[in-house]
Design a protein around this motif. Structure first.
Motif, PDB file in Angstrom:
ATOM      1  N   GLN A 223      80.656  39.966 -83.527  1.00 14.30           N
ATOM      2  CA  GLN A 223      79.287  39.468 -83.687  1.00 14.30           C
ATOM      3  C   GLN A 223      79.291  37.966 -83.894  1.00 14.30           C
ATOM      4  OE1 GLN A 223      76.489  41.266 -83.338  1.00 14.30           O
ATOM      5  NE2 GLN A 223      75.386  39.345 -83.498  1.00 14.30           N
ATOM      6  N   SER A 224      80.264  37.486 -84.704  1.00 14.60           N
ATOM      7  CA  SER A 224      80.362  36.043 -84.929  1.00 14.60           C
ATOM      8  C   SER A 224      80.657  35.312 -83.629  1.00 14.60           C
ATOM      9  CB  SER A 224      81.457  35.756 -85.964  1.00 14.60           C
ATOM     10  OG  SER A 224      81.145  36.359 -87.203  1.00 14.60           O
ATOM     11  N   ALA A 225      81.581  35.900 -82.829  1.00 13.01           N
ATOM     12  CA  ALA A 225      81.892  35.286 -81.539  1.00 13.01           C
ATOM     13  C   ALA A 225      80.674  35.290 -80.624  1.00 13.01           C
ATOM     14  CB  ALA A 225      83.054  36.016 -80.874  1.00 13.01           C
ATOM     15  N   ALA A 226      79.933  36.412 -80.629  1.00  9.07           N
ATOM     16  CA  ALA A 226      78.728  36.487 -79.795  1.00  9.07           C
ATOM     17  C   ALA A 226      77.687  35.472 -80.263  1.00  9.07           C
ATOM     18  CB  ALA A 226      78.140  37.899 -79.837  1.00  9.07           C
ATOM     19  N   ASP A 227      77.541  35.357 -81.602  1.00  9.83           N
ATOM     20  CA  ASP A 227      76.590  34.363 -82.129  1.00  9.83           C
ATOM     21  C   ASP A 227      77.013  32.953 -81.759  1.00  9.83           C
ATOM     22  OD1 ASP A 227      75.187  36.450 -83.213  1.00  9.83           O
ATOM     23  OD2 ASP A 227      76.023  36.224 -85.231  1.00  9.83           O
ATOM     24  N   ALA A 228      78.334  32.701 -81.851  1.00 14.08           N
ATOM     25  CA  ALA A 228      78.833  31.368 -81.488  1.00 14.08           C
ATOM     26  C   ALA A 228      78.585  31.080 -80.012  1.00 14.08           C
ATOM     27  CB  ALA A 228      80.317  31.256 -81.813  1.00 14.08           C
ATOM     28  N   ASP A 229      78.833  32.102 -79.159  1.00 13.93           N
ATOM     29  CA  ASP A 229      78.580  31.916 -77.727  1.00 13.93           C
ATOM     30  C   ASP A 229      77.102  31.667 -77.460  1.00 13.93           C
ATOM     31  OD1 ASP A 229      81.249  32.292 -77.270  1.00 13.93           O
ATOM     32  OD2 ASP A 229      81.060  34.417 -76.718  1.00 13.93           O
ATOM     33  N   ALA A 230      76.244  32.450 -78.148  1.00 16.72           N
ATOM     34  CA  ALA A 230      74.801  32.261 -77.956  1.00 16.72           C
ATOM     35  C   ALA A 230      74.372  30.877 -78.421  1.00 16.72           C
ATOM     36  CB  ALA A 230      74.027  33.344 -78.716  1.00 16.72           C
ATOM     37  N   LYS A 231      74.929  30.453 -79.571  1.00 13.26           N
ATOM     38  CA  LYS A 231      74.579  29.132 -80.084  1.00 13.26           C
ATOM     39  C   LYS A 231      75.062  28.051 -79.135  1.00 13.26           C
ATOM     40  CE  LYS A 231      75.048  26.167 -84.134  1.00 13.26           C
ATOM     41  NZ  LYS A 231      75.621  26.033 -85.498  1.00 13.26           N
ATOM     42  N   ALA A 232      76.294  28.235 -78.601  1.00 16.69           N
ATOM     43  CA  ALA A 232      76.815  27.255 -77.650  1.00 16.69           C
ATOM     44  C   ALA A 232      75.951  27.214 -76.394  1.00 16.69           C
ATOM     45  CB  ALA A 232      78.265  27.599 -77.292  1.00 16.69           C
ATOM     46  N   ALA A 233      75.518  28.412 -75.931  1.00 17.10           N
ATOM     47  CA  ALA A 233      74.656  28.451 -74.748  1.00 17.10           C
ATOM     48  C   ALA A 233      73.330  27.758 -75.023  1.00 17.10           C
ATOM     49  CB  ALA A 233      74.424  29.903 -74.321  1.00 17.10           C
TER      50      ALA A 233
ATOM     51  N   GLU B 298      72.802  25.399 -77.248  1.00 15.09           N
ATOM     52  CA  GLU B 298      73.054  23.959 -77.342  1.00 15.09           C
ATOM     53  C   GLU B 298      73.246  23.355 -75.951  1.00 15.09           C
ATOM     54  OE1 GLU B 298      76.416  23.626 -79.867  1.00 15.09           O
ATOM     55  OE2 GLU B 298      75.274  23.957 -81.733  1.00 15.09           O
ATOM     56  N   GLU B 299      73.957  24.088 -75.074  1.00 11.01           N
ATOM     57  CA  GLU B 299      74.163  23.586 -73.712  1.00 11.01           C
ATOM     58  C   GLU B 299      72.839  23.499 -72.961  1.00 11.01           C
ATOM     59  OE1 GLU B 299      76.830  24.666 -69.722  1.00 11.01           O
ATOM     60  OE2 GLU B 299      76.947  25.901 -71.532  1.00 11.01           O
ATOM     61  N   ALA B 300      71.993  24.543 -73.126  1.00 13.51           N
ATOM     62  CA  ALA B 300      70.684  24.517 -72.473  1.00 13.51           C
ATOM     63  C   ALA B 300      69.829  23.374 -73.005  1.00 13.51           C
ATOM     64  CB  ALA B 300      69.975  25.864 -72.668  1.00 13.51           C
ATOM     65  N   ALA B 301      69.882  23.192 -74.347  1.00  9.60           N
ATOM     66  CA  ALA B 301      69.116  22.092 -74.937  1.00  9.60           C
ATOM     67  C   ALA B 301      69.619  20.743 -74.446  1.00  9.60           C
ATOM     68  CB  ALA B 301      69.198  22.166 -76.466  1.00  9.60           C
ATOM     69  N   ALA B 302      70.958  20.624 -74.340  1.00  2.77           N
ATOM     70  CA  ALA B 302      71.525  19.365 -73.845  1.00  2.77           C
ATOM     71  C   ALA B 302      71.129  19.121 -72.393  1.00  2.77           C
ATOM     72  CB  ALA B 302      73.048  19.391 -73.981  1.00  2.77           C
ATOM     73  N   ALA B 303      71.159  20.213 -71.577  1.00  6.09           N
ATOM     74  CA  ALA B 303      70.759  20.064 -70.178  1.00  6.09           C
ATOM     75  C   ALA B 303      69.286  19.673 -70.068  1.00  6.09           C
ATOM     76  CB  ALA B 303      71.016  21.383 -69.426  1.00  6.09           C
ATOM     77  N   LYS B 304      68.446  20.317 -70.914  1.00  5.86           N
ATOM     78  CA  LYS B 304      67.018  19.985 -70.901  1.00  5.86           C
ATOM     79  C   LYS B 304      66.798  18.542 -71.325  1.00  5.86           C
ATOM     80  CE  LYS B 304      62.554  21.481 -72.753  1.00  5.86           C
ATOM     81  NZ  LYS B 304      61.872  22.465 -73.643  1.00  5.86           N
ATOM     82  N   ALA B 305      67.525  18.134 -72.392  1.00  8.40           N
ATOM     83  CA  ALA B 305      67.398  16.749 -72.855  1.00  8.40           C
ATOM     84  C   ALA B 305      67.856  15.771 -71.784  1.00  8.40           C
ATOM     85  CB  ALA B 305      68.209  16.562 -74.138  1.00  8.40           C
ATOM     86  N   ALA B 306      68.951  16.134 -71.085  1.00  9.02           N
ATOM     87  CA  ALA B 306      69.442  15.252 -70.023  1.00  9.02           C
ATOM     88  C   ALA B 306      68.420  15.157 -68.892  1.00  9.02           C
ATOM     89  CB  ALA B 306      70.774  15.781 -69.493  1.00  9.02           C
TER      90      ALA B 306
END
Length: 351
Positions: free
Chosen positions: A160-170, A172-180
Motif C-alpha cells: 500500500q505504501s508503494a502504491a501510495d508512493a507511486d500515486a503521489k509520484a504520478a 507530482e509528475e502530472a502537476a509538474a507537466a501541467k505547470a510546465a
C-alpha cells in the motif's frame, strides 16, 4: 474408535484368564465376556474412545492432525496443546494389534525401544515457519499463524505504501507537466507580446525616423507658390492639351503671385516656350528638372544658382491658358514626366 455393535460370538481366551469368576471355578469354562455389554455405554454420533498408555504415543500424531486442520490465522504448535489421554481396559488393550502395523498409521508413529523412552512431542519450533523471519525463529517465536498474519499485514502495508508512493509520484509528475505546460503557454504569450511590442516599437521608430527625414527634407524643399488652388492634376484627359492629357499640376493664383524655387539648383533655361508661355527650367543636383510655365515675368537667367524658396518669377497667363495660374511639371534625368504632386509629397511637402 469403539462401536456400539455386539462383539462376535466366537470363544474368547479372555474367559479363562485369571481374575474373572471365582477362584474355585478355574477349571470351568467361563462365560464369554462382552466388553460392549459390561463396560461400554452406547453413544451417539462420533466420539473418541479412551486408550491406555499403549496408544498414548500416537497422541502426537492426532494432535498434529488437529493442528493441520486449523487455518493460517489460528495455527498453533503441537507444544501448545496437551497430549490427549486415552485409556482402554487392559484385557482389551493387550490384544489390540500393534499400532505401527495398521495401514497408513504406522508410518506416522515414532518407534520407541522401551516404555521408558520419552514420548516424542511436537517440536518447540512452529509447525510452519512460512510466516517467520530468522530473527523471529531465533527468538523462539512459536505462533506461526500469528507471525504469518503479521507478515502478510506487513507486506500489505508495504504494498500500500508503494502504491501510495507511486500515486503521489504520478500526481507530482502530472502537476509538474501541467505547470510546465502553463509555463510554456505563459512564455509563448509573453514572447508574442514582446514580439508585438518590439514590432510596434520598431514601426513607431521607423515612422518617427521617416517623419524626421521628411521634416528635414521638407526644410530643404518648398512649394512653388502660395495662396493657390489646384485646378488640374497630372494625367487628366482633355482637348485643351496637345498630348490629349494634362502633363503637370496647375496652381491657380492671382497674376503677380511670386513663383519660388522648390529646391536649390541651377537655372537651365528661362524664356518664351510657345504654348507654355514664359517658362523657367530649374535643374536640381540629382538631374531632376522642374518646369515653371505661364509666368507673367521671370526674375532669373540661365546658369544662375538659386536656393530653396528663392523667387524665380511671377504667376501669369501667358501661352495656352484660360486664366492666370502656374503650370508645374517634373521630369526625371532621362526626360520622363512624372506626377508633380506625388513628387512634392515625397519631399515632405503638403500640397
Amino acid at each position: 474408535m469403539a462401536s456400539n455393535q455386539p462383539a462376535p460370538e466366537a470363544p474368547s481366551p479372555f474367559a479363562t484368564r485369571e481374575g474373572f469368576g471365582s477362584p474355585g471355578d478355574a477349571d470351568k469354562a467361563w462365560e464369554e465376556w462382552n466388553p460392549t455389554e459390561d463396560s461400554l455405554r452406547p453413544v451417539r454420533g462420533r466420539h473418541r474412545v479412551a486408550k491406555q498408555r499403549g496408544l498414548a504415543r500416537s497422541s502426537t500424531v492426532l494432535g498434529v492432525g488437529v493442528i493441520a486442520a486449523v487455518g493460517a490465522g489460528g495455527m498453533a504448535t503441537a507444544q501448545s496443546k496437551p497430549p490427549v489421554s486415552i485409556s482402554l481396559p487392559d484385557s482389551l488393550a493387550d490384544n489390540l494389534p500393534d499400532a505401527k502395523s495398521l495401514p497408513g498409521l504406522g508410518a506416522l508413529i515414532t518407534a520407541v525401544e522401551s516404555d521408558d523412552t520419552p514420548v516424542p512431542v511436537a517440536a518447540s519450533a512452529p509447525f510452519t515457519t512460512a510466516g517467520l523471519t530468522t530473527a523471529e525463529t531465533e527468538k523462539g517465536a512459536t505462533d506461526a499463524g500469528e507471525a504469518l498474519r503479521a507478515r502478510i499485514l506487513q507486506q500489505a502495508e508495504q504494498q500500500q505504501s508503494a502504491a501510495d508512493a507511486d500515486a503521489k509520484a504520478a500526481e507530482e509528475e502530472a502537476a509538474a507537466a501541467k505547470a510546465a505546460t502553463e509555463a510554456r503557454k505563459q512564455q509563448d504569450v509573453a514572447t508574442a507580446k514582446a514580439a508585438a511590442e518590439k514590432k510596434a516599437a520598431e514601426e513607431a521608430a521607423a515612422e518617427k525616423a521617416e517623419a524626421e527625414r521628411l521634416a528635414k527634407l521638407a526644410a530643404s524643399y518648398s512649394l512653388p507658390t502660395s495662396a493657390y488652388t489646384i485646378t488640374s492634376t497630372f494625367g487628366e484627359a482633355g482637348t485643351m492639351w496637345a498630348s490629349g492629357q494634362h502633363t503637370g499640376l496647375d496652381f491657380a493664383a492671382p497674376t503677380g503671385t511670386p513663383v519660388k524655387a522648390v529646391h536649390g539648383g541651377t537655372v537651365k533655361s528661362a524664356g518664351w516656350s510657345g504654348s507654355y508661355g514664359y517658362r523657367t527650367v530649374l535643374e536640381l543636383d540629382d538631374g531632376t528638372e522642374i518646369w515653371y510655365c505661364h509666368q507673367s515675368s521671370m526674375d532669373v537667367v540661365a546658369g544662375q544658382q538659386v536656393n530653396t524658396g528663392d523667387t524665380i518669377g511671377r504667376v501669369g497667363a501667358t501661352g495656352n491658358v484660360t486664366g492666370p495660374h502656374l503650370h508645374l511639371e517634373v521630369h526625371t534625368p532621362d526626360g520622363t514626366g512624372i506626377d508633380p504632386m506625388a513628387w512634392l509629397t515625397g519631399k515632405g511637402l503638403t500640397v
